[in-house]
Design a protein around this motif. Structure first.
Motif, PDB file in Angstrom:
ATOM      1  N   ALA A 175       0.833  -1.206   0.000  1.00 39.27           N
ATOM      2  CA  ALA A 175       0.000   0.000   0.000  1.00 39.27           C
ATOM      3  C   ALA A 175       0.867   1.255   0.000  1.00 39.27           C
ATOM      4  O   ALA A 175       0.531   2.264  -0.638  1.00 39.27           O
ATOM      5  CB  ALA A 175      -0.916  -0.004   1.224  1.00 39.27           C
ATOM      6  N   THR A 176       1.998   1.174   0.690  1.00 38.55           N
ATOM      7  CA  THR A 176       2.891   2.335   0.788  1.00 38.55           C
ATOM      8  C   THR A 176       3.443   2.757  -0.564  1.00 38.55           C
ATOM      9  O   THR A 176       3.528   3.947  -0.874  1.00 38.55           O
ATOM     10  CB  THR A 176       4.066   2.025   1.745  1.00 38.55           C
ATOM     11  N   ILE A 177       3.789   1.782  -1.389  1.00 42.69           N
ATOM     12  CA  ILE A 177       4.398   2.118  -2.679  1.00 42.69           C
ATOM     13  C   ILE A 177       3.399   1.910  -3.824  1.00 42.69           C
ATOM     14  O   ILE A 177       3.750   1.485  -4.926  1.00 42.69           O
ATOM     15  CB  ILE A 177       5.698   1.311  -2.906  1.00 42.69           C
ATOM     16  N   SER A 178       2.164   2.243  -3.552  1.00 39.44           N
ATOM     17  CA  SER A 178       1.106   2.150  -4.560  1.00 39.44           C
ATOM     18  C   SER A 178       0.904   3.498  -5.247  1.00 39.44           C
ATOM     19  O   SER A 178       1.332   4.547  -4.749  1.00 39.44           O
ATOM     20  CB  SER A 178      -0.208   1.733  -3.895  1.00 39.44           C
ATOM     21  N   PHE A 179       0.217   3.471  -6.383  1.00 34.67           N
ATOM     22  CA  PHE A 179      -0.117   4.723  -7.066  1.00 34.67           C
ATOM     23  C   PHE A 179      -0.995   5.588  -6.183  1.00 34.67           C
ATOM     24  O   PHE A 179      -0.864   6.817  -6.187  1.00 34.67           O
ATOM     25  CB  PHE A 179      -0.830   4.449  -8.399  1.00 34.67           C
ATOM     26  N   ASP A 180      -1.893   4.966  -5.441  1.00 37.71           N
ATOM     27  CA  ASP A 180      -2.804   5.726  -4.580  1.00 37.71           C
ATOM     28  C   ASP A 180      -2.024   6.572  -3.573  1.00 37.71           C
ATOM     29  O   ASP A 180      -2.358   7.739  -3.337  1.00 37.71           O
ATOM     30  CB  ASP A 180      -3.747   4.771  -3.853  1.00 37.71           C
ATOM     31  N   MET A 181      -1.009   5.979  -2.955  1.00 35.61           N
ATOM     32  CA  MET A 181      -0.192   6.717  -2.002  1.00 35.61           C
ATOM     33  C   MET A 181       0.584   7.826  -2.708  1.00 35.61           C
ATOM     34  O   MET A 181       0.669   8.956  -2.222  1.00 35.61           O
ATOM     35  CB  MET A 181       0.759   5.768  -1.274  1.00 35.61           C
ATOM     36  N   TRP A 182       1.187   7.492  -3.838  1.00 35.78           N
ATOM     37  CA  TRP A 182       1.945   8.486  -4.591  1.00 35.78           C
ATOM     38  C   TRP A 182       1.067   9.666  -4.979  1.00 35.78           C
ATOM     39  O   TRP A 182       1.459  10.844  -4.830  1.00 35.78           O
ATOM     40  CB  TRP A 182       2.566   7.854  -5.832  1.00 35.78           C
ATOM     41  N   HIS A 183      -0.120   9.380  -5.486  1.00 32.77           N
ATOM     42  CA  HIS A 183      -1.039  10.434  -5.920  1.00 32.77           C
ATOM     43  C   HIS A 183      -1.481  11.289  -4.733  1.00 32.77           C
ATOM     44  O   HIS A 183      -1.624  12.514  -4.864  1.00 32.77           O
ATOM     45  CB  HIS A 183      -2.250   9.811  -6.613  1.00 32.77           C
ATOM     46  N   ARG A 184      -1.682  10.667  -3.598  1.00 26.77           N
ATOM     47  CA  ARG A 184      -2.074  11.430  -2.406  1.00 26.77           C
ATOM     48  C   ARG A 184      -0.967  12.416  -2.016  1.00 26.77           C
ATOM     49  O   ARG A 184      -1.234  13.589  -1.742  1.00 26.77           O
ATOM     50  CB  ARG A 184      -2.359  10.481  -1.239  1.00 26.77           C
ATOM     51  N   LEU A 185       0.262  11.937  -1.972  1.00 29.82           N
ATOM     52  CA  LEU A 185       1.370  12.799  -1.580  1.00 29.82           C
ATOM     53  C   LEU A 185       1.574  13.942  -2.575  1.00 29.82           C
ATOM     54  O   LEU A 185       1.783  15.100  -2.174  1.00 29.82           O
ATOM     55  CB  LEU A 185       2.655  11.975  -1.473  1.00 29.82           C
ATOM     56  N   ARG A 186       1.501  13.608  -3.861  1.00 28.29           N
ATOM     57  CA  ARG A 186       1.791  14.610  -4.896  1.00 28.29           C
ATOM     58  C   ARG A 186       0.634  15.562  -5.147  1.00 28.29           C
ATOM     59  O   ARG A 186       0.842  16.776  -5.264  1.00 28.29           O
ATOM     60  CB  ARG A 186       2.176  13.897  -6.198  1.00 28.29           C
ATOM     61  N   TYR A 187      -0.578  15.022  -5.210  1.00 29.42           N
ATOM     62  CA  TYR A 187      -1.724  15.851  -5.598  1.00 29.42           C
ATOM     63  C   TYR A 187      -2.479  16.395  -4.387  1.00 29.42           C
ATOM     64  O   TYR A 187      -2.663  17.603  -4.250  1.00 29.42           O
ATOM     65  CB  TYR A 187      -2.668  15.043  -6.485  1.00 29.42           C
ATOM     66  N   HIS A 188      -2.894  15.519  -3.499  1.00 28.33           N
ATOM     67  CA  HIS A 188      -3.721  15.966  -2.372  1.00 28.33           C
ATOM     68  C   HIS A 188      -2.922  16.724  -1.320  1.00 28.33           C
ATOM     69  O   HIS A 188      -3.428  17.677  -0.709  1.00 28.33           O
ATOM     70  CB  HIS A 188      -4.432  14.772  -1.735  1.00 28.33           C
ATOM     71  N   GLN A 189      -1.684  16.305  -1.091  1.00 29.77           N
ATOM     72  CA  GLN A 189      -0.867  16.984  -0.093  1.00 29.77           C
ATOM     73  C   GLN A 189       0.078  18.012  -0.718  1.00 29.77           C
ATOM     74  O   GLN A 189       0.735  18.766   0.003  1.00 29.77           O
ATOM     75  CB  GLN A 189      -0.084  15.960   0.738  1.00 29.77           C
ATOM     76  N   GLY A 190       0.132  18.033  -2.039  1.00 29.11           N
ATOM     77  CA  GLY A 190       0.883  19.066  -2.740  1.00 29.11           C
ATOM     78  C   GLY A 190       2.381  19.015  -2.534  1.00 29.11           C
ATOM     79  O   GLY A 190       3.060  20.051  -2.599  1.00 29.11           O
ATOM     80  N   LEU A 191       2.932  17.833  -2.308  1.00 29.64           N
ATOM     81  CA  LEU A 191       4.358  17.702  -2.048  1.00 29.64           C
ATOM     82  C   LEU A 191       5.161  17.615  -3.342  1.00 29.64           C
ATOM     83  O   LEU A 191       4.657  17.146  -4.365  1.00 29.64           O
ATOM     84  CB  LEU A 191       4.628  16.465  -1.196  1.00 29.64           C
ATOM     85  N   SER A 192       6.411  18.054  -3.270  1.00 31.71           N
ATOM     86  CA  SER A 192       7.282  17.943  -4.438  1.00 31.71           C
ATOM     87  C   SER A 192       7.604  16.480  -4.691  1.00 31.71           C
ATOM     88  O   SER A 192       7.451  15.626  -3.809  1.00 31.71           O
ATOM     89  CB  SER A 192       8.584  18.718  -4.210  1.00 31.71           C
ATOM     90  N   ARG A 193       8.083  16.210  -5.878  1.00 27.52           N
ATOM     91  CA  ARG A 193       8.439  14.834  -6.235  1.00 27.52           C
ATOM     92  C   ARG A 193       9.506  14.273  -5.298  1.00 27.52           C
ATOM     93  O   ARG A 193       9.382  13.157  -4.809  1.00 27.52           O
ATOM     94  CB  ARG A 193       8.923  14.825  -7.682  1.00 27.52           C
ATOM     95  N   GLN A 194      10.549  15.055  -5.039  1.00 32.17           N
ATOM     96  CA  GLN A 194      11.630  14.563  -4.192  1.00 32.17           C
ATOM     97  C   GLN A 194      11.164  14.356  -2.757  1.00 32.17           C
ATOM     98  O   GLN A 194      11.570  13.378  -2.108  1.00 32.17           O
ATOM     99  CB  GLN A 194      12.814  15.529  -4.211  1.00 32.17           C
ATOM    100  N   THR A 195      10.324  15.243  -2.260  1.00 34.62           N
ATOM    101  CA  THR A 195       9.806  15.074  -0.899  1.00 34.62           C
ATOM    102  C   THR A 195       8.972  13.803  -0.800  1.00 34.62           C
ATOM    103  O   THR A 195       9.078  13.046   0.175  1.00 34.62           O
ATOM    104  CB  THR A 195       8.959  16.288  -0.484  1.00 34.62           C
TER     105      THR A 195
END
Length: 213
Positions: A175-195
């Protein structure tokens, strides 16, 4: 002799007509194939541009064909999406393959996360377009489930240590390395790619090597 000459002329004429007819048929077939390919590529291009659920009219406009052509080649939108999925399947799955899978667990975690991050970024709109339509199309549910099984197997090749974990821990790692997690961090939480990469590396390290959530 004259009779034979007439016969030969008639035979040649018949052969030429047959060849001409075959050329016409081949031309129509090639045009049909080009039209079908243009429709599939238009649907994919629209999704990549952010139109996650393109309509038949949008697809036909993008492809430069009449809307009737869309449904002449595809029974419905589900069959169009299935064909589009088939066309990009190998190239999308190839984004996750390869990479240096040797070294310490810490090194492999970091390289795996970077590889997956690149793939998720590259295919983000296509995946989102699939997710929002899973409820509607059985073929998309089937293909998405197949893709998820493949990603699980691939991650466990990167990190064979996963197999030694309890089932609940394995599920947490996937679950941690899923697209859902990635999308949440990048889109919903607005984090940079490196962060986002740094967060996933830290979480996976804790889960895999220290037994923490």
């Amino acid at each position: 002799m004259l009779h034979n000459a007439v016969h030969v002329e008639q035979l040649v004429g018949a052969i030429m007509l047959k060849v001409k007819g075959e050329d016409v048929a081949d031309g129509r077939r090639l045009r049909s194939e080009r039209s079908r390919r243009a429709i599939i590529e238009a649907a994919l291009a629209l999704q990549e541009e952010g139109v996650l659920v393109p309509t038949a009219q949008q697809v036909s406009d993008k492809a430069g064909v009449g809307i009737r052509s869309v449904f002449r080649h595809f029974e419905d939108m589900e069959s169009l999406y299935a064909s589009a999925d088939e066309q990009i399947r190998d190239s999308y799955e190839a984004l996750f393959l390869g990479g240096d899978r040797e070294g310490s667990a810490e090194e492999r975690i970091e390289r795996a996360v970077k590889r997956y991050a690149e793939a998720f970024e590259s295919g983000s709109n296509i995946v989102q377009g699939t997710l929002v339509q899973l409820w509607r199309y059985e073929i998309l549910r089937k293909n998405y489930a197949r893709n998820q099984r493949g990603l699980r197997k691939d991650l466990e090749k990167w990190l064979p240590e996963i197999a030694q974990k309890a089932r609940s821990d394995r599920e947490a790692i996937h679950a941690t390395i899923s697209f859902d997690m990635w999308h949440r961090l990048r889109y919903h939480q607005g984090l940079s790619r490196q962060t986002a990469i740094n967060i996933l590396v830290r979480l996976l390290t804790l889960q895999l090597l220290h037994g923490e959530a």
